[in-house]
Design a protein around this motif. Structure first.
Motif, PDB file in Angstrom:
ATOM      1  N   ILE A 309       6.143  -9.067  -3.502  1.00 27.73           N
ATOM      2  CA  ILE A 309       6.060  -9.973  -4.651  1.00 27.73           C
ATOM      3  C   ILE A 309       4.929 -10.973  -4.468  1.00 27.73           C
ATOM      4  O   ILE A 309       4.147 -11.240  -5.392  1.00 27.73           O
ATOM      5  N   ASP A 310       4.799 -11.499  -3.273  1.00 33.73           N
ATOM      6  CA  ASP A 310       3.824 -12.555  -3.004  1.00 33.73           C
ATOM      7  C   ASP A 310       2.430 -12.027  -2.702  1.00 33.73           C
ATOM      8  O   ASP A 310       1.493 -12.815  -2.565  1.00 33.73           O
ATOM      9  N   ASN A 311       2.274 -10.731  -2.580  1.00 32.92           N
ATOM     10  CA  ASN A 311       0.989 -10.162  -2.177  1.00 32.92           C
ATOM     11  C   ASN A 311       0.598  -9.023  -3.113  1.00 32.92           C
ATOM     12  O   ASN A 311       0.824  -7.857  -2.817  1.00 32.92           O
ATOM     13  N   PRO A 312      -0.025  -9.349  -4.252  1.00 32.77           N
ATOM     14  CA  PRO A 312      -0.392  -8.283  -5.201  1.00 32.77           C
ATOM     15  C   PRO A 312      -1.397  -7.293  -4.619  1.00 32.77           C
ATOM     16  O   PRO A 312      -1.380  -6.107  -4.985  1.00 32.77           O
ATOM     17  N   GLU A 313      -2.259  -7.757  -3.713  1.00 34.14           N
ATOM     18  CA  GLU A 313      -3.224  -6.839  -3.100  1.00 34.14           C
ATOM     19  C   GLU A 313      -2.509  -5.773  -2.272  1.00 34.14           C
ATOM     20  O   GLU A 313      -2.892  -4.598  -2.278  1.00 34.14           O
ATOM     21  N   GLU A 314      -1.440  -6.166  -1.560  1.00 36.35           N
ATOM     22  CA  GLU A 314      -0.687  -5.206  -0.776  1.00 36.35           C
ATOM     23  C   GLU A 314       0.051  -4.228  -1.683  1.00 36.35           C
ATOM     24  O   GLU A 314       0.145  -3.027  -1.382  1.00 36.35           O
ATOM     25  N   ARG A 315       0.588  -4.718  -2.796  1.00 37.10           N
ATOM     26  CA  ARG A 315       1.229  -3.829  -3.763  1.00 37.10           C
ATOM     27  C   ARG A 315       0.253  -2.753  -4.234  1.00 37.10           C
ATOM     28  O   ARG A 315       0.579  -1.565  -4.272  1.00 37.10           O
ATOM     29  N   GLN A 316      -0.937  -3.182  -4.569  1.00 34.56           N
ATOM     30  CA  GLN A 316      -1.936  -2.241  -5.069  1.00 34.56           C
ATOM     31  C   GLN A 316      -2.357  -1.257  -3.988  1.00 34.56           C
ATOM     32  O   GLN A 316      -2.528  -0.051  -4.254  1.00 34.56           O
ATOM     33  N   ARG A 317      -2.523  -1.749  -2.760  1.00 31.49           N
ATOM     34  CA  ARG A 317      -2.959  -0.874  -1.662  1.00 31.49           C
ATOM     35  C   ARG A 317      -1.911   0.212  -1.390  1.00 31.49           C
ATOM     36  O   ARG A 317      -2.237   1.400  -1.286  1.00 31.49           O
ATOM     37  N   ILE A 318      -0.634  -0.202  -1.259  1.00 34.24           N
ATOM     38  CA  ILE A 318       0.421   0.766  -0.961  1.00 34.24           C
ATOM     39  C   ILE A 318       0.608   1.725  -2.131  1.00 34.24           C
ATOM     40  O   ILE A 318       0.742   2.940  -1.931  1.00 34.24           O
ATOM     41  N   GLY A 319       0.585   1.202  -3.346  1.00 35.80           N
ATOM     42  CA  GLY A 319       0.734   2.071  -4.517  1.00 35.80           C
ATOM     43  C   GLY A 319      -0.389   3.087  -4.615  1.00 35.80           C
ATOM     44  O   GLY A 319      -0.157   4.263  -4.916  1.00 35.80           O
ATOM     45  N   ARG A 320      -1.595   2.651  -4.337  1.00 37.83           N
ATOM     46  CA  ARG A 320      -2.744   3.563  -4.402  1.00 37.83           C
ATOM     47  C   ARG A 320      -2.669   4.631  -3.310  1.00 37.83           C
ATOM     48  O   ARG A 320      -2.902   5.817  -3.565  1.00 37.83           O
ATOM     49  N   THR A 321      -2.329   4.220  -2.088  1.00 41.17           N
ATOM     50  CA  THR A 321      -2.241   5.173  -0.981  1.00 41.17           C
ATOM     51  C   THR A 321      -1.115   6.178  -1.201  1.00 41.17           C
ATOM     52  O   THR A 321      -1.262   7.373  -0.909  1.00 41.17           O
ATOM     53  N   ALA A 322       0.013   5.694  -1.723  1.00 43.33           N
ATOM     54  CA  ALA A 322       1.129   6.595  -2.017  1.00 43.33           C
ATOM     55  C   ALA A 322       0.741   7.610  -3.085  1.00 43.33           C
ATOM     56  O   ALA A 322       1.075   8.799  -2.982  1.00 43.33           O
TER      57      ALA A 322
END
Length: 354
Positions: A309-322
């Motif tokens: 929730i607090d880290n949109p960059e991490e959300r995007q990174r994991i979503g993209r890699t997945a």
């Protein structure tokens, strides 16, 4: 893929399970597909639809080398299975659930359909066929109690159906999402304290459920704007509703019913580039922190959700890699290769099992 035996996949009705486990592999392999049912007497077989024009009929079944039947029960199928085998047709059983565990799980969405007599009827079909195609290694091993020949053919996903852009977000609102049926009710209850804690700590977070109205239980505390339930929909619409999610989660009830479940929640979320927080027992293929986030205990769930929730960059990174992983390894065109291997093996008689 054209080097497979002449095969007909028969899905049980037009359900989402029939779509994933029969329609998609048939399309990817270049096989034929139809749906089956029975008349009111529950013994007279009918093929209720299909891709052909006209679709195949029951009388056409002997013309195939392999017939894959989803949830073939003894009452409707035993005589027909024997007839087909006598004419040289291989009959395979397709199943994606551990029905013996579902019968015992009172909150499973189909528990009322898996009474003792129903399960025994299904087991009769399992024993009669030439082999069983299962969605996970767990149930493939379990079903060897009923048939010596079982294979694991994991779910694949049609990425084109998930080719949606996420709608624009308002301000800094972050949406936690769950998509699935009421059969996940017990697992959702296990993680509910963590979900409520997160919503209390972050007022910019809302919970949206699709299918089972899981978010309805949160309305009293958090209001209708922060707890929204959307009903089940057809596979044509279902992926679009998931675009509302920024983070998805997939708990487990830690029983045999859930140990037998496939990782479809992960495939669907990844197809849309959404990071998934998931129980490691059901989602072992997730690389923690890379293609998703593993969480088992409530504290782990809460920490994982707050971090995303607090880290949109991490959300995007994991979503993209997945998404990249699923594109390369689990899209239906790749996943269907294991189905093709089974079809060729069962006809050739060279049985090598999971």
């Amino acid at each position: 893929m054209t080097d497979i035996p002449k095969t007909l996949f028969l899905g049980l009705g037009t359900s989402v399970v029939s779509y994933y486990r029969c329609f998609l592999p048939a399309m990817a392999l270049g096989a034929e597909y139809a749906t089956w049912g029975t008349l009111a007497d529950e013994t007279t077989l009918v093929l209720t639809g299909g891709l052909g024009n006209p679709p195949p009929s029951v009388e056409d079944l002997p013309n195939y080398e392999v017939v894959v039947v989803q949830y073939a029960n003894g009452r409707a199928w035993l005589k027909k299975i024997r007839e087909l085998q006598d004419r040289g047709v291989k009959v395979l059983y397709e199943i994606d659930d551990y029905v013996q565990a579902a019968r015992k799980a009172k909150m499973h969405e189909l528990a009322h359909k898996f009474g003792q007599d129903r399960v025994r009827d299904l087991e009769m079909g399992m024993r009669a066929v030439d082999g069983m195609i299962c969605s996970t290694n767990f149930i493939a091993r379990r079903y060897r109690a009923f048939n010596d020949h079982t294979w694991e053919c994991r779910n694949g996903i049609d990425l084109n159906r998930y080719d949606y852009k996420k709608p624009a977000r308002k301000d800094d609102v972050v949406t936690l999402g769950f998509a699935g049926g009421v059969g996940h009710k017990a697992s959702l209850a296990r993680w509910e304290p963590a979900i409520r804690s997160v919503l209390r700590q972050r007022e910019n977070v809302r919970f949206v459920s699709v299918g089972h109205a899981a978010a309805a239980a949160y309305v009293e505390e958090f209001g209708r704007e922060r707890a929204v339930s959307y009903p089940s929909s057809g596979i044509e619409i279902y992926p679009a509703s998931m675009t509302l999610f920024d983070i998805a989660f997939a708990p487990s009830a830690e029983n045999n019913q859930f140990r037998g479940k496939s990782d479809l929640r992960w495939l669907e979320a990844s197809a849309l580039g959404i990071p998934l927080v998931a129980h490691p027992d059901v989602y072992p293929d997730i690389e923690d922190g890379v293609t998703g986030v593993h969480a088992r205990e409530l504290e782990e769930v809460e920490v994982a959700l707050l971090r995303l929730i607090d880290n949109p960059e991490e959300r995007q990174r994991i979503g993209r890699t997945a998404h990249e992983y699923v594109r390369d390894h689990r899209r239906i065109e790749v996943a269907a290769e294991s189905w093709g291997e089974v079809l060729r093996e069962v006809v050739a008689g060279d049985r090598q099992h999971v």
